[in-house]
Design a protein around this motif. Sequence first.
Motif, PDB file in Angstrom:
ATOM      1  N   GLU A 268      32.956 -16.016 -28.506  1.00  0.00           N
ATOM      2  CA  GLU A 268      33.494 -15.959 -29.670  1.00  0.00           C
ATOM      3  C   GLU A 268      33.123 -14.652 -30.303  1.00  0.00           C
ATOM      4  OE1 GLU A 268      31.743 -18.216 -33.658  1.00  0.00           O
ATOM      5  OE2 GLU A 268      31.032 -18.992 -31.871  1.00  0.00           O
ATOM      6  N   VAL A 269      32.362 -14.012 -30.059  1.00  0.00           N
ATOM      7  CA  VAL A 269      32.081 -12.721 -30.816  1.00  0.00           C
ATOM      8  C   VAL A 269      33.090 -11.798 -30.278  1.00  0.00           C
ATOM      9  CG1 VAL A 269      30.305 -10.647 -30.817  1.00  0.00           C
ATOM     10  CG2 VAL A 269      29.432 -12.944 -30.449  1.00  0.00           C
ATOM     11  N   TRP A 270      33.416 -11.720 -29.050  1.00  0.00           N
ATOM     12  CA  TRP A 270      34.627 -10.944 -28.607  1.00  0.00           C
ATOM     13  C   TRP A 270      35.865 -11.187 -29.354  1.00  0.00           C
ATOM     14  CZ3 TRP A 270      39.813 -11.192 -26.954  1.00  0.00           C
ATOM     15  CH2 TRP A 270      40.111 -10.189 -26.367  1.00  0.00           C
ATOM     16  N   ARG A 271      36.341 -12.590 -29.577  1.00  0.00           N
ATOM     17  CA  ARG A 271      37.469 -12.858 -30.189  1.00  0.00           C
ATOM     18  C   ARG A 271      37.346 -12.401 -31.705  1.00  0.00           C
ATOM     19  NH1 ARG A 271      38.271 -16.975 -33.774  1.00  0.00           N
ATOM     20  NH2 ARG A 271      36.043 -17.967 -33.345  1.00  0.00           N
ATOM     21  N   ARG A 272      36.252 -12.656 -32.396  1.00  0.00           N
ATOM     22  CA  ARG A 272      36.123 -12.190 -33.664  1.00  0.00           C
ATOM     23  C   ARG A 272      36.017 -10.688 -33.944  1.00  0.00           C
ATOM     24  NH1 ARG A 272      31.332 -16.052 -35.972  1.00  0.00           N
ATOM     25  NH2 ARG A 272      31.749 -14.831 -38.016  1.00  0.00           N
ATOM     26  N   LEU A 273      35.613  -9.973 -32.922  1.00  0.00           N
ATOM     27  CA  LEU A 273      35.615  -8.319 -33.031  1.00  0.00           C
ATOM     28  C   LEU A 273      37.115  -7.983 -32.856  1.00  0.00           C
ATOM     29  CD1 LEU A 273      32.322  -7.437 -31.351  1.00  0.00           C
ATOM     30  CD2 LEU A 273      32.906  -6.975 -33.718  1.00  0.00           C
ATOM     31  N   ALA A 274      37.856  -8.505 -31.740  1.00  0.00           N
ATOM     32  CA  ALA A 274      39.111  -8.045 -31.376  1.00  0.00           C
ATOM     33  C   ALA A 274      40.144  -7.822 -32.589  1.00  0.00           C
ATOM     34  CB  ALA A 274      39.572  -8.966 -30.211  1.00  0.00           C
ATOM     35  N   VAL A 275      39.888  -8.556 -33.525  1.00  0.00           N
ATOM     36  CA  VAL A 275      40.641  -8.317 -34.700  1.00  0.00           C
ATOM     37  C   VAL A 275      40.911  -6.826 -35.103  1.00  0.00           C
ATOM     38  CG1 VAL A 275      41.223  -8.958 -37.278  1.00  0.00           C
ATOM     39  CG2 VAL A 275      40.634 -10.659 -35.525  1.00  0.00           C
ATOM     40  N   TRP A 276      39.865  -6.056 -35.051  1.00  0.00           N
ATOM     41  CA  TRP A 276      39.668  -4.845 -35.379  1.00  0.00           C
ATOM     42  C   TRP A 276      39.841  -3.562 -34.435  1.00  0.00           C
ATOM     43  CZ3 TRP A 276      35.962  -8.515 -37.320  1.00  0.00           C
ATOM     44  CH2 TRP A 276      36.393  -8.557 -38.519  1.00  0.00           C
ATOM     45  N   LEU A 277      40.344  -4.037 -33.174  1.00  0.00           N
ATOM     46  CA  LEU A 277      40.697  -2.887 -32.050  1.00  0.00           C
ATOM     47  C   LEU A 277      41.761  -2.289 -32.589  1.00  0.00           C
ATOM     48  CD1 LEU A 277      40.194  -5.521 -28.825  1.00  0.00           C
ATOM     49  CD2 LEU A 277      38.626  -3.485 -29.723  1.00  0.00           C
ATOM     50  N   PRO A 278      41.800  -0.970 -31.970  1.00  0.00           N
ATOM     51  CA  PRO A 278      43.128  -0.018 -32.396  1.00  0.00           C
ATOM     52  C   PRO A 278      44.208  -0.554 -31.568  1.00  0.00           C
ATOM     53  CG  PRO A 278      41.633   0.710 -30.711  1.00  0.00           C
ATOM     54  CD  PRO A 278      40.975  -0.268 -31.251  1.00  0.00           C
ATOM     55  N   GLU A 279      45.425  -0.049 -32.445  1.00  0.00           N
ATOM     56  CA  GLU A 279      46.761  -0.575 -31.715  1.00  0.00           C
ATOM     57  C   GLU A 279      47.069   0.332 -30.580  1.00  0.00           C
ATOM     58  OE1 GLU A 279      49.713  -0.005 -34.854  1.00  0.00           O
ATOM     59  OE2 GLU A 279      49.070  -1.566 -35.914  1.00  0.00           O
ATOM     60  N   ARG A 280      47.648  -0.069 -29.663  1.00  0.00           N
ATOM     61  CA  ARG A 280      48.279   0.633 -28.402  1.00  0.00           C
ATOM     62  C   ARG A 280      49.237   1.573 -28.869  1.00  0.00           C
ATOM     63  NH1 ARG A 280      50.553  -2.595 -22.974  1.00  0.00           N
ATOM     64  NH2 ARG A 280      48.365  -3.523 -23.852  1.00  0.00           N
TER      65      ARG A 280
END
Length: 337
Positions: A268-280
């Motif tokens: 769940e933490v991974w899913r919620r953090l992944a929103v702010w990952l940089p674009e490819r």
Amino acid sequence: MDTGTLIAGRYRIKHLIGRGGMGVVWLAHDENLGRDVALKTMNVDPGLTEEQRARDAERFRREAQAVARLDHAGLATVYDLGEENGTRFLVMQYVIGPPLDDRIVEEGPLSIEETASIGVQIASVLGSVHARDVVHRDLKGSNVVIRTDGVVKVLDFGVAAFLDPDTTGLTTTGERPGSLECMAPEQVQGKPVDPRTDLYALGCLLYAMLTGEPVFTHESELMLPGMILEQPPVPPGRLRAGIPSELEDLVLQLLAKDPDERPAHAGEVWRRLAVWLPERRTPEQALLPWAEVDPLRPFTHPMGPEARPVRAWATSGRSGRAGRTGAASRRNSRPSR
């Protein structure tokens, strides 16, 4: 142990790397395979009873077993376990890169993208180990290393807890394994731990990455347990403007005093953090040399080839435009603080 000492007929000690509660870590050279390794020797306190020494020896053996049975890119590989002249040792992959706490000290608050890039990698590791009934219990900035290619490694399972009901507990009543800087309230109280204990520690790391400050600090370490148990954390948005409200909510939920109020699992933490990952980014940029540690790289260039060292590019005859473009690319892609 002295520089030059040969362990088990193959590991030549080069120099000291660091010390921890359970042992000392050395840089050694495996003369059989011609590679550098991290060799950890167990501390033996002369004041311990035979029963205590046996328990510590068993805990050290369990560290090797805990990590050896795990398989994740974010863990250091275990190579060997043995004993030399009464000294137990563990041989692991030598991970090159700065610890997370050093990066925070040097860089100050990290960008939202960098925080997410590091955080999701830690969450991925925790999800893997928790699925195998292991809790780290001492997750902190010095146990998280960022390799030069941006891959995050979680180290030191020396106080790992085993949730298998058939496994004999190794912690005696009243012991509090772990470090206060990221210790969950239930650890402070000596209560049983579970995966949510590691999630609290991850919340501490996210807080430090976003604000440049620990969740709780005091000139006297004796005051920290009480603060962990009773004092609510200052919302990170008060210490730094521009933190998304959803990210602040996640951090504060991870830091909940009651484990039941934290996220249910690392996924769940991974899913919620992944929103702010940089674009490819473009494949061309992946081939440009870089000199700085870049935690965004696993996401901006997933599975990208390892760029040749900058100096090699400079002497290859291809360095002119590529080198200048690489420098410009790093400047242009550097996240705003």
